[in-house]
Design a protein around this motif. Structure first.
Motif, PDB file in Angstrom:
ATOM      1  N   MET A 117       0.875  -1.252   0.105  1.00 50.17           N
ATOM      2  CA  MET A 117       0.218  -0.001   0.029  1.00 50.17           C
ATOM      3  C   MET A 117       0.914   1.128   0.010  1.00 50.17           C
ATOM      4  N   CYS A 118       0.237   2.404  -0.260  1.00 50.25           N
ATOM      5  CA  CYS A 118       1.034   3.657  -0.239  1.00 50.25           C
ATOM      6  C   CYS A 118       1.561   3.913   1.148  1.00 50.25           C
ATOM      7  N   LEU A 119       2.621   4.751   1.240  1.00 50.63           N
ATOM      8  CA  LEU A 119       3.592   4.944   2.166  1.00 50.63           C
ATOM      9  C   LEU A 119       3.146   6.101   2.978  1.00 50.63           C
ATOM     10  N   SER A 120       3.344   6.248   4.347  1.00 55.38           N
ATOM     11  CA  SER A 120       2.951   7.431   4.847  1.00 55.38           C
ATOM     12  C   SER A 120       3.285   8.751   4.299  1.00 55.38           C
ATOM     13  N   GLU A 121       2.571  10.009   4.865  1.00 59.32           N
ATOM     14  CA  GLU A 121       2.871  11.155   4.229  1.00 59.32           C
ATOM     15  C   GLU A 121       4.321  11.545   4.326  1.00 59.32           C
ATOM     16  N   PRO A 122       4.982  11.950   3.293  1.00 58.30           N
ATOM     17  CA  PRO A 122       6.379  12.271   3.298  1.00 58.30           C
ATOM     18  C   PRO A 122       6.621  13.761   3.573  1.00 58.30           C
ATOM     19  N   ASP A 123       7.703  14.112   4.183  1.00 53.02           N
ATOM     20  CA  ASP A 123       8.389  15.491   4.234  1.00 53.02           C
ATOM     21  C   ASP A 123       8.166  16.049   3.148  1.00 53.02           C
TER      22      ASP A 123
ATOM     23  N   MET B 272     -10.448  -0.282  -5.596  1.00 54.10           N
ATOM     24  CA  MET B 272     -11.851  -0.647  -5.442  1.00 54.10           C
ATOM     25  C   MET B 272     -12.125  -2.135  -5.749  1.00 54.10           C
ATOM     26  N   ASN B 273     -11.589  -2.830  -6.522  1.00 55.61           N
ATOM     27  CA  ASN B 273     -11.716  -4.110  -6.869  1.00 55.61           C
ATOM     28  C   ASN B 273     -10.629  -5.000  -5.963  1.00 55.61           C
ATOM     29  N   VAL B 274     -11.097  -5.595  -5.123  1.00 57.99           N
ATOM     30  CA  VAL B 274     -10.128  -6.378  -4.101  1.00 57.99           C
ATOM     31  C   VAL B 274      -9.653  -7.463  -5.004  1.00 57.99           C
ATOM     32  N   GLY B 275     -10.331  -8.369  -5.834  1.00 59.92           N
ATOM     33  CA  GLY B 275      -9.792  -9.302  -6.642  1.00 59.92           C
ATOM     34  C   GLY B 275      -8.804  -9.053  -7.424  1.00 59.92           C
ATOM     35  N   ALA B 276      -9.098  -7.754  -8.375  1.00 53.59           N
ATOM     36  CA  ALA B 276      -8.024  -7.442  -9.101  1.00 53.59           C
ATOM     37  C   ALA B 276      -6.869  -7.121  -8.689  1.00 53.59           C
ATOM     38  N   ARG B 277      -7.024  -6.573  -7.238  1.00 49.40           N
ATOM     39  CA  ARG B 277      -5.899  -5.980  -6.531  1.00 49.40           C
ATOM     40  C   ARG B 277      -5.132  -7.174  -5.924  1.00 49.40           C
ATOM     41  N   ASP B 278      -5.590  -7.954  -5.609  1.00 52.89           N
ATOM     42  CA  ASP B 278      -5.206  -9.379  -5.024  1.00 52.89           C
ATOM     43  C   ASP B 278      -4.276  -9.783  -6.438  1.00 52.89           C
TER      44      ASP B 278
ATOM     45  N   GLY C  80       3.178  -9.411  -8.560  1.00 48.86           N
ATOM     46  CA  GLY C  80       4.258  -8.887  -7.774  1.00 48.86           C
ATOM     47  C   GLY C  80       5.240  -9.680  -6.938  1.00 48.86           C
ATOM     48  N   GLU C  81       4.581 -10.520  -6.402  1.00 47.69           N
ATOM     49  CA  GLU C  81       5.201 -11.575  -5.365  1.00 47.69           C
ATOM     50  C   GLU C  81       6.036 -12.763  -6.441  1.00 47.69           C
ATOM     51  N   THR C  82       5.306 -13.087  -7.385  1.00 51.80           N
ATOM     52  CA  THR C  82       6.146 -14.076  -8.376  1.00 51.80           C
ATOM     53  C   THR C  82       7.177 -13.661  -8.928  1.00 51.80           C
ATOM     54  N   LEU C  83       7.005 -12.272  -9.363  1.00 52.59           N
ATOM     55  CA  LEU C  83       8.168 -11.828 -10.067  1.00 52.59           C
ATOM     56  C   LEU C  83       9.243 -10.939  -9.018  1.00 52.59           C
ATOM     57  N   HIS C  84       8.869 -11.123  -7.614  1.00 52.69           N
ATOM     58  CA  HIS C  84       9.808 -10.407  -6.893  1.00 52.69           C
ATOM     59  C   HIS C  84      10.076  -9.007  -7.107  1.00 52.69           C
ATOM     60  N   VAL C  85       8.767  -8.277  -7.564  1.00 56.32           N
ATOM     61  CA  VAL C  85       8.847  -6.919  -7.947  1.00 56.32           C
ATOM     62  C   VAL C  85       8.180  -6.194  -6.582  1.00 56.32           C
ATOM     63  N   GLU C  86       8.559  -5.247  -6.300  1.00 57.62           N
ATOM     64  CA  GLU C  86       7.909  -4.305  -5.500  1.00 57.62           C
ATOM     65  C   GLU C  86       6.575  -3.758  -5.844  1.00 57.62           C
TER      66      GLU C  86
END
Length: 215
Positions: A1-7, A64-70, A76-82
């Motif tokens: 997910m997105c990181l916390s608010e940056p400086d 919004m689409n939880v399935g598509a996001r998963d 990402g996990e399969t390809l070892h990409v952030e």
């Protein structure tokens, strides 16, 4: 997910630095055109090379689409990409400000309609907020001609600027009419072809889209 608010000051500096050498590609297209799986297939030959691991990042704007996001995060996990998910243009810019160490970032614009002017205007604003970002149109070769031309008319209304198209599912149709329509317009010129196989290394890219990892 997105990181916390940056400086704010550091985010501004990082944003200027990353744009010098970093490439950001945005993928948009109708539902079912193969945007998410296409991103995985394009990345596979590079990230499966250990030397390239850590230089890529993928981001989805469809929160919004939880399935598509998963599915997206599974790739990402399969390809070892952030990977990350951002719900707005502001969140995307925030995420990019923390990604100066990534050479290539691919952004999946799933969740936005190709037939809603409001959605297309938002896509335009997202792309224009990222210096040197490139917008790619993902479309299946099996798309009806009238539907493609209808989408292109909406693109024109929204003043979208494409850097080419990614043609998917090339093994599902022997018709070349879609290719001819795309090739006739400079901004839709096909720069990548992806077949419908499950094999993740089935993408063929033109020189315009090849990610040169030697630079």
């Amino acid at each position: 997910m997105c990181l916390s608010e940056p400086d704010e000051s550091s985010a501004c500096v990082n944003s200027k630095i990353e744009r010098l050498n970093q490439k950001v590609f945005f993928f948009c297209g109708p539902t079912g055109s193969g945007k998410t799986s296409g991103i995985a297939k394009i990345l596979a030959p590079y990230v499966l090379n250990r030397k390239a691991q850590g230089l890529f990042k993928i981001i989805t704007m469809d929160t919004m689409n939880v399935g598509a996001r998963d599915v997206f995060f599974n790739w990402g996990e399969t390809l070892h990409v952030e990977s990350a998910a951002c719900s707005s243009k502001e969140k995307l810019i925030e995420e990019l400000s923390f990604s100066a160490n990534k050479k290539i970032i691919l952004v999946d614009l799933s969740g936005y309609s190709m037939f809603e002017l409001e959605d297309l205007l938002y896509i335009r604003d997202i792309c224009r907020s990222v210096e040197k970002g490139k917008l790619l149109f993902v479309v299946s070769l099996a798309t009806p001609e009238d539907l493609l031309e209808h989408m292109m008319s909406y693109h024109k209304k929204a003043d979208l600027e494409f850097s080419g198209s990614i043609v998917t599912k090339i093994d599902e149709s022997c018709s070349n009419s879609i290719y001819k329509i795309l090739s006739a317009n400079k901004q839709y010129k096909p720069v990548g072809f992806i077949d419908g196989r499950e094999i993740i290394d089935s993408a063929k890219l033109s020189k315009e889209l090849i990610f040169d990892m030697s630079k």
